[in-house]
Write a protein that holds these residues in place. Structure first.
Motif, PDB file in Angstrom:
ATOM      1  N   VAL A 163       0.903  -1.186  -0.027  1.00  0.00           N
ATOM      2  CA  VAL A 163      -0.054   0.068   0.128  1.00  0.00           C
ATOM      3  C   VAL A 163       0.919   1.282   0.024  1.00  0.00           C
ATOM      4  O   VAL A 163       1.744   1.396   0.861  1.00  0.00           O
ATOM      5  N   ILE A 164       0.839   2.072  -0.892  1.00  0.00           N
ATOM      6  CA  ILE A 164       1.843   3.231  -1.222  1.00  0.00           C
ATOM      7  C   ILE A 164       0.969   4.436  -1.255  1.00  0.00           C
ATOM      8  O   ILE A 164      -0.107   4.657  -2.014  1.00  0.00           O
ATOM      9  N   GLY A 165       1.751   5.682  -0.575  1.00  0.00           N
ATOM     10  CA  GLY A 165       1.441   6.869  -0.972  1.00  0.00           C
ATOM     11  C   GLY A 165       0.060   7.195  -0.306  1.00  0.00           C
ATOM     12  O   GLY A 165      -0.080   6.651   0.765  1.00  0.00           O
ATOM     13  N   GLY A 166      -0.474   8.361  -0.990  1.00  0.00           N
ATOM     14  CA  GLY A 166      -1.978   8.676  -0.413  1.00  0.00           C
ATOM     15  C   GLY A 166      -1.559   9.797   0.648  1.00  0.00           C
ATOM     16  O   GLY A 166      -0.725  10.426   0.584  1.00  0.00           O
ATOM     17  N   LYS A 167      -2.828  10.093   1.429  1.00  0.00           N
ATOM     18  CA  LYS A 167      -2.821  11.184   2.298  1.00  0.00           C
ATOM     19  C   LYS A 167      -3.308  10.694   3.648  1.00  0.00           C
ATOM     20  O   LYS A 167      -4.033   9.693   3.763  1.00  0.00           O
ATOM     21  N   ASP A 168      -2.794  11.141   4.798  1.00  0.00           N
ATOM     22  CA  ASP A 168      -2.972  11.029   6.193  1.00  0.00           C
ATOM     23  C   ASP A 168      -4.326  11.691   6.557  1.00  0.00           C
ATOM     24  O   ASP A 168      -4.924  12.257   5.740  1.00  0.00           O
ATOM     25  N   GLU A 169      -4.606  11.457   7.802  1.00  0.00           N
ATOM     26  CA  GLU A 169      -5.830  12.160   8.357  1.00  0.00           C
ATOM     27  C   GLU A 169      -5.733  13.614   8.728  1.00  0.00           C
ATOM     28  O   GLU A 169      -6.944  14.162   8.526  1.00  0.00           O
ATOM     29  N   ASN A 170      -4.699  14.131   8.164  1.00  0.00           N
ATOM     30  CA  ASN A 170      -4.563  15.491   8.402  1.00  0.00           C
ATOM     31  C   ASN A 170      -4.310  16.200   6.792  1.00  0.00           C
ATOM     32  O   ASN A 170      -3.957  17.069   6.729  1.00  0.00           O
ATOM     33  N   ASN A 171      -4.636  15.380   6.184  1.00  0.00           N
ATOM     34  CA  ASN A 171      -4.509  15.657   4.325  1.00  0.00           C
ATOM     35  C   ASN A 171      -3.213  15.908   3.924  1.00  0.00           C
ATOM     36  O   ASN A 171      -2.958  16.614   3.130  1.00  0.00           O
ATOM     37  N   ASN A 172      -2.101  15.263   4.894  1.00  0.00           N
ATOM     38  CA  ASN A 172      -0.644  15.407   4.283  1.00  0.00           C
ATOM     39  C   ASN A 172      -0.428  14.345   3.255  1.00  0.00           C
ATOM     40  O   ASN A 172      -0.785  13.194   3.507  1.00  0.00           O
ATOM     41  N   GLU A 173       0.312  14.760   2.426  1.00  0.00           N
ATOM     42  CA  GLU A 173       0.791  13.784   1.475  1.00  0.00           C
ATOM     43  C   GLU A 173       2.007  12.839   2.074  1.00  0.00           C
ATOM     44  O   GLU A 173       2.645  13.024   2.817  1.00  0.00           O
ATOM     45  N   LEU A 174       1.709  11.378   1.766  1.00  0.00           N
ATOM     46  CA  LEU A 174       2.601  10.532   2.346  1.00  0.00           C
ATOM     47  C   LEU A 174       3.386   9.823   1.009  1.00  0.00           C
ATOM     48  O   LEU A 174       3.020   9.457   0.087  1.00  0.00           O
ATOM     49  N   THR A 175       4.683   9.889   1.525  1.00  0.00           N
ATOM     50  CA  THR A 175       5.694   9.257   0.390  1.00  0.00           C
ATOM     51  C   THR A 175       5.886   7.724   0.946  1.00  0.00           C
ATOM     52  O   THR A 175       6.853   7.418   0.212  1.00  0.00           O
ATOM     53  N   CYS A 176       5.737   7.418   2.020  1.00  0.00           N
ATOM     54  CA  CYS A 176       6.162   6.097   2.528  1.00  0.00           C
ATOM     55  C   CYS A 176       5.074   4.985   1.938  1.00  0.00           C
ATOM     56  O   CYS A 176       3.938   5.289   1.442  1.00  0.00           O
ATOM     57  N   GLY A 177       5.695   3.817   2.032  1.00  0.00           N
ATOM     58  CA  GLY A 177       4.432   2.626   1.655  1.00  0.00           C
ATOM     59  C   GLY A 177       4.633   1.534   2.746  1.00  0.00           C
ATOM     60  O   GLY A 177       5.360   1.632   3.675  1.00  0.00           O
ATOM     61  N   GLU A 178       3.861   0.558   2.549  1.00  0.00           N
ATOM     62  CA  GLU A 178       4.005  -0.390   3.581  1.00  0.00           C
ATOM     63  C   GLU A 178       3.736  -1.806   2.870  1.00  0.00           C
ATOM     64  O   GLU A 178       2.933  -1.958   1.987  1.00  0.00           O
ATOM     65  N   ALA A 179       4.187  -2.779   3.373  1.00  0.00           N
ATOM     66  CA  ALA A 179       4.093  -3.845   2.864  1.00  0.00           C
ATOM     67  C   ALA A 179       3.629  -5.190   3.860  1.00  0.00           C
ATOM     68  O   ALA A 179       4.174  -5.374   4.997  1.00  0.00           O
ATOM     69  N   TYR A 180       2.646  -5.822   3.364  1.00  0.00           N
ATOM     70  CA  TYR A 180       2.103  -6.722   4.288  1.00  0.00           C
ATOM     71  C   TYR A 180       2.167  -8.108   3.967  1.00  0.00           C
ATOM     72  O   TYR A 180       2.471  -8.478   2.635  1.00  0.00           O
TER      73      TYR A 180
END
Length: 400
Positions: free
Chosen positions: A242-259
């Motif tokens: 799961v990569i990118g997106g925005k957090d609960e404060n609408n800040n851009e996320l450049t991190c990813g996560e791997a399950y």
């Protein structure tokens, strides 16, 4: 399967009778009328059910809908789902592309080569919010999943089953959501993040779920490290990313996560979406990502440039411009998918910038990407330019 299972079964003897002749009125012989009698035998071989099923399993997926009209036997066989189980057992799979474009509530199905096209039955929802709102789609096994918002029921799920060629409402997700990341692995569908409805209104989620088309049910997975919306998902190295997106404060996320399914854990990967200039790959739409041959590719919405992810260094490499205008609507309305060993892009042709396009209809391109290649060879799929609007609302690939 035993080798002798492919032998022809014993032949069935068929009785063939001579037709009764009309009596000859000019002849005195009372035996002029001949009664049916055993005259000849033909031997007609029959197929074992198992062999017949193996033949049907290799029938083109795009033509399965015709079997519904053949007879009740084939209809019930398709509805049972056994045909798709046989396809999986013998390792026979085909890719199909499902898409919905702006200007209507219709879904279309295309075969792997875009030579066959059919319109699916109309999706039953008449809710204006569902038809005109944000919808997410994914495929799991032989199910097409479409999630969106309805005024009466909130976030809902509609599924189209190839077995029955019908739309069915449900099952709803454990955490109903929209604008989430999704990916397919085998026959299972995975979703994570997105926007859900909490007790005090909209909430950015970090929960994840897995859909099983055989049981038609959702299973909760371990939660991600960060809640995120407008994110994208893919499967690579046998992990759900799961990569990118925005957090609960609408800040851009450049991190990813791997399950990792084996240990049921999420691994946080910092700065996964930073480009060579160390700038955030900002974009209004969720990141346009696709995995081909276990390599991750991205289509940048600001420059229409194709990028490949270098795993060892956590960086991106440029591979040249794509033939569609992803920048036209900041990434919205464009499809960027993996199609077997090829990349698939659908959208507004980049030739409009030079005035060589009339600006109508969608354009479809595929290519076989190579991370070390200096120039990619894109192949234009002809024949569907004016079939659908170039602005796609949803697009997903089914392998069944």
């Amino acid at each position: 399967m035993a080798a002798d299972s492919f032998l022809m079964p014993p032949c069935r003897k068929i009785r063939i009778c001579k037709a009764k002749r009309e009596p000859n009125l000019n002849h005195s012989d009372s035996s002029s009328g001949v009664e049916p009698q055993d005259a000849d035998y033909s031997y007609v071989p029959q197929l074992y059910d198992e062999l017949e099923n193996l033949i049907l399993a290799r029938f083109p997926l795009s033509e399965y809908w015709k079997l519904y009209l053949l007879n009740k036997h084939f209809l019930q066989f398709l509805k049972s789902g056994e045909l798709f189980k046989i396809r999986r057992q013998i390792g026979f799979k085909e890719s199909s592309i499902f898409m919905s474009a702006s200007g209507g509530n219709s879904w279309w199905a295309f075969d792997r080569l875009f030579k066959c096209c059919r319109k699916l039955p109309e999706l039953p929802s008449r809710d204006v919010s569902f038809i005109g709102g944000d919808r997410e789609s994914l495929c799991a096994g032989s199910h097409l999943i479409v999630a969106g918002w309805e005024t009466t029921d909130g976030y809902v799920v509609w599924r189209f089953e190839l077995e029955t060629s019908k739309w069915i409402k449900g099952p709803f997700m454990i955490d109903p959501r929209c604008l989430f990341a999704s990916a397919t692995c085998g026959t299972f569908g995975f979703v994570a993040g997105g926007i859900g409805m909490g007790l005090i209104g909209a909430k950015v989620l970090n929960s994840a779920e897995k859909y099983n088309p055989e049981t038609k049910s959702w299973e909760s997975l371990r939660c991600m490290n960060k809640p995120r919306k407008f994110c994208s998902g893919c499967f690579m190295d046998n992990k759900f990313y799961v990569i990118g997106g925005k957090d609960e404060n609408n800040n851009e996320l450049t991190c990813g996560e791997a399950y990792n399914q084996d240990n049921n854990k999420w691994e946080l990967i910092p700065d996964m979406l930073k480009d060579d200039d160390n700038q955030v790959a900002t974009q209004q739409s969720p990141p346009l990502l696709a995995v081909v041959n276990n390599e991750l590719y991205s289509l940048k919405t600001s420059s229409n440039e194709l990028m490949v992810y270098i795993k060892n260094s956590n960086t991106w490499k440029k591979l040249g411009a794509a033939p569609v205008r992803a920048d036209l609507h900041q990434g919205w309305g464009v499809a960027f998918k993996s199609l077997g060993n090829e990349l698939l892009v659908i959208g507004f042709s980049s030739s409009i910038s030079s005035g060589n396009d009339n600006g109508k209809g969608m354009t479809i391109y595929t290519c076989k990407p190579e991370p070390e290649s200096k120039e990619l060879q894109w192949r234009c799929i002809e024949g569907y330019k004016d079939r659908l609007n170039f602005f796609l609302l949803n697009c997903c690939v089914m392998v069944a």
